[in-house]
Structures are given as structure tokens and as C-alpha cells.
Design a protein around this motif. Structure first.
Motif, PDB file in Angstrom:
ATOM      1  N   ARG A   1      45.235  17.954  15.978  1.00 37.92           N
ATOM      2  CA  ARG A   1      46.674  18.003  16.272  1.00 37.92           C
ATOM      3  C   ARG A   1      47.411  16.874  15.554  1.00 37.92           C
TER       4      ARG A   1
ATOM      5  N   ARG B   1      50.161  17.388  12.511  1.00 42.94           N
ATOM      6  CA  ARG B   1      51.548  16.879  12.577  1.00 42.94           C
ATOM      7  C   ARG B   1      51.858  16.002  11.383  1.00 42.94           C
TER       8      ARG B   1
ATOM      9  N   GLN C   1      44.791  26.902  18.345  1.00 41.59           N
ATOM     10  CA  GLN C   1      45.662  26.172  19.273  1.00 41.59           C
ATOM     11  C   GLN C   1      46.673  25.322  18.486  1.00 41.59           C
ATOM     12  N   VAL C   2      46.162  24.614  17.472  1.00 40.98           N
ATOM     13  CA  VAL C   2      47.044  23.732  16.692  1.00 40.98           C
ATOM     14  C   VAL C   2      48.024  24.557  15.845  1.00 40.98           C
TER      15      VAL C   2
ATOM     16  N   SER D   1      49.321  27.331  16.839  1.00 41.65           N
ATOM     17  CA  SER D   1      50.386  27.790  17.741  1.00 41.65           C
ATOM     18  C   SER D   1      51.349  26.645  18.063  1.00 41.65           C
ATOM     19  N   GLU D   2      50.877  25.420  18.025  1.00 37.31           N
ATOM     20  CA  GLU D   2      51.765  24.284  18.318  1.00 37.31           C
ATOM     21  C   GLU D   2      52.614  23.877  17.112  1.00 37.31           C
ATOM     22  N   THR D   3      52.064  24.008  15.924  1.00 40.66           N
ATOM     23  CA  THR D   3      52.756  23.466  14.741  1.00 40.66           C
ATOM     24  C   THR D   3      53.317  24.543  13.821  1.00 40.66           C
TER      25      THR D   3
END
Ligand code: PEP
Ligand code: MN
Length: 346
Positions: A111, A115, A152-153, A155-157
Motif C-alpha cells: 500500500r 501510494r 486490495q491495493v 481497489s484502494e489506489t
């Protein structure tokens, strides 16, 4: 063989050309460009000898393709192939940067890396969940858990993910998570794997084998394409030579040679080519100057503690410096680079 059609060729004329060629037992591939449409023919060309293709309505010229690779050859496509990658595309005007750790080691590290690289202008996140390691006792990746962390990452970024598949039995699993399937250097001539990834439409990042010639690489791409998958990205990552001062020998000339030979996008991986963090920056600049459509860079929050390839991984500050440093080279070849993003948007 390629059949070049006249400007304004009609659909009926194209259908007729294809029907006759296919009736002779060859396969056809239509490539539409802004200015011309090409019908590529693959198979036993002897069988076309008695068909007066030049007299067919809509046909302007007929050329043989002498190269052993056909679908991958530059002549076979009316324009450069653009492979979609999230909001970007490879093979267009933009120099696309893919970055991330060699191996996925956990959620937090992936993550924070995602970023950092997204803020600096990377368009996709790399990370191995299944790792090809020279020694069976080295860390071989987190497997499916690593794929879940990648998803997962993403979907976040919003960053699309590039990850390696090594085994035909795992193609379906990896493809259910990955946006791009990486076929690594050690598997470049794993023909069963090439065939399997060719059955999908998911983009394939094909890395040059350590002792593969440029022709071998293009024929490996041909395997994938001959199964119906046109979305192949080629990657120069260094080859093995007698030189021991670098991990591999970066074959810079392969980039313009590939760009001349094929319509597929070509990227460079300076991390594996040089094998040392101090070489990543100069090799990246050289690759962009030589015409690479993208770069794949290994980045780790704490390279000293990386489970694989720490010595060639950049930390966040080094990656940011690289992205700033590469911009003048991108501009010198009249191409674009994604802008740095506000942290809040990532
Ligand atoms: C990688 O990208 O981490 C990798 C293993 O690369 P290569 O197949 O080029 O050695
Ligand atoms: Mn690596």
C-alpha cells in the motif's frame, strides 16, 4: 503475406478478400489504421499462388512477409499497437511507468509503495506473488495471498496491477486478479505457458529471456498472438554475457531494433538489467532516449530488508528523483509522462 487495401475499401470487398484467402486454408487478420487497412495472411502461401489477388476489388498491393514472425511483424499492422493499462495505454505518446516491489511481502508495504509510485506518476503497480527464484530455498512469493493483497491495493489506489504467472495450471487464478500477466525471462520459451496466456485477452508483459535473441523474443510473442491475444508488451531486461560487473547486460540497441521490427509496445526494465540501484536512473534515461514506450522499476519502502532484489530496488526518495530526472528525456523524444499527483487523490 499482407494484402494492402485501397483507401475507402468497402466491408464487402474486405469480406470477399478474406473469404477467398480462408477458403485456401490460410488464416486472416485485419488491421485497420487511420489511412489504410491491411489483411494479414498466415499459413501456406503456396496455396494463394493461383488466386489473382491483385485483381480483386479493393486490393492495392500484395507483399510477402519474409520474417519468421508474422502477426508480431511491423508490416502486419497498419499502425502501432496500443495496449490498454488502466487509464493509460502502452505504445502511444505517453511513456508509461510501472513500479513496485519485486515481491509482494504484505499489505502495508504494498500500500505505501503504491501510494508513493502513484503520486510520483507511475500508471501501474508491479509485484510478484509467484516468484521464479534461482535457488529453491529463496523466498518464492506469497502465492494467492499476494494476489489478494494486490487486488486490495488496486481497489484502494486505482492502479492496475502487473504480476507474474509461471505455471499453466495457475493462469486462470492469476488472471482473475491481474490486469497484466507477466511472463518472466525464465519462462519466455515456455511454449505451453505462452499458449495458455494467448487464449485470454488480458495483456501479457513478455520479458526477454536471458539468452534469447531478439528474434526468439518476437517468436515468443508470436506464440501468444497466434492464439488470438493481440495485447503483448515486450520487455528488454538485460541478457547474460561474459560481463560480470552488472547483473545482466542491458541491450539498449534491442529497443530501437524491436521498434523497427514490431508494432508491439516495448518497455525496459533497468532494475533487472543493471542489478544495482545506482544503475537504474542512467539506464532509465537511456531507455527513454532509445524509444522505449515504458519503464518497469522495482521500488521498496526499505530495500535493505526486501525479501528479493533489494540491491536493485529504489527507495521512495530515489524513485521520486528518478521520475523528476526522466522528464527531460521524455520531452526530448517528444513524448509525455503522467504528472505527479496530489497525495490526496491517491
Ligand atoms: C521480476 O520482474 O521480478 C523478474 C523476476 O524478472 P525477470 O523474469 O526479468 O528476471
Ligand atoms: Mn525482481
Amino acid at each position: 503475406m499482407i494484402i494492402v487495401t485501397r483507401k475507402g475499401v468497402t466491408q464487402e470487398e474486405l469480406d470477399h478478400i478474406r473469404e477467398r484467402v480462408e477458403a485456401a486454408g490460410l488464416r486472416t487478420h485485419v488491421s485497420r489504421g487511420e489511412h489504410r487497412t491491411i489483411v494479414g495472411c498466415v499459413g501456406d502461401e503456396e496455396r494463394l499462388q493461383n488466386i489473382p489477388l491483385l485483381s480483386f476489388p479493393g486490393v492495392e498491393a500484395v507483399h510477402p512477409v519474409l520474417k519468421p514472425y508474422k502477426l508480431a511483424s511491423r508490416e502486419f499492422a497498419a499502425e502501432a499497437t496500443r495496449v490498454p493499462l488502466g487509464e493509460a495505454e502502452l505504445g502511444g505518446e505517453e511513456v508509461v511507468v510501472i513500479a513496485g516491489p519485486c515481491s509482494v511481502e504484505g499489505l502495508d508495504m504494498l500500500r505505501s509503495t503504491a501510494r508513493c509510485v502513484a503520486e510520483a506518476g507511475a500508471r501501474a503497480l508491479r509485484g510478484g506473488a509467484f516468484k521464479p527464484r534461482t535457488s529453491p530455498y529463496s523466498f518464492r512469493g506469497m502465492g494467492q495471498e499476494g494476489l489478494e493483497i494486490l487486488a486490495q491495493v488496486r481497489s484502494e489506489t486505482g492502479l492496475p496491477v502487473v504480476t507474474e504467472v509461471m505455471d499453466t495450471r495457475l493462469v486462470e487464478l492469476v488472471a482473475s486478479y491481474a490486469d497484466v500477466l507477466q511472463v518472466g525471462a525464465r519462462n519466455m520459451q515456455n511454449f505451453a505457458l505462452l499458449t495458455e496466456v494467448g487464449r485470454l485477452r488480458r495483456p501479457v508483459l513478455l520479458k526477454r529471456g536471458m539468452s534469447a535473441t531478439i528474434k526468439d523474443l518476437l517468436l515468443a510473442a508470436e506464440y501468444v498472438m497466434s492464439q488470438g491475444n493481440p495485447n503483448v508488451i515486450l520487455c528488454e531486461r538485460g541478457i547474460r554475457t561474459f560481463e560480470t560487473a552488472t547483473r545482466n547486460t542491458f541491450d539498449l540497441a534491442a529497443i530501437p531494433v524491436l521498434k523497427r521490427e514490431t508494432h508491439l509496445p516495448v518497455i525496459a526494465d533497468p532494475s533487472h538489467a543493471g542489478g544495482a540501484r545506482g544503475l537504474v536512473e542512467p539506464l532509465s534515461y537511456a531507455a527513454v532516449a532509445a524509444g522505449a514506450d515504458g519503464l518497469m522499476i522495482e521500488v521498496h519502502p526499505d530495500p535493505e530488508c526486501a525479501t528479493s532484489d533489494g540491491e536493485q530496488s529504489l527507495d521512495f526518495g530515489e524513485f521520486q528523483a528518478l521520475m523528476r530526472g526522466v522528464r527531460p528525456f521524455v520531452e526530448a523524444v517528444r513524448r509525455t509522462l503522467a504528472a505527479e499527483r496530489e497525495a490526496a487523490r491517491v
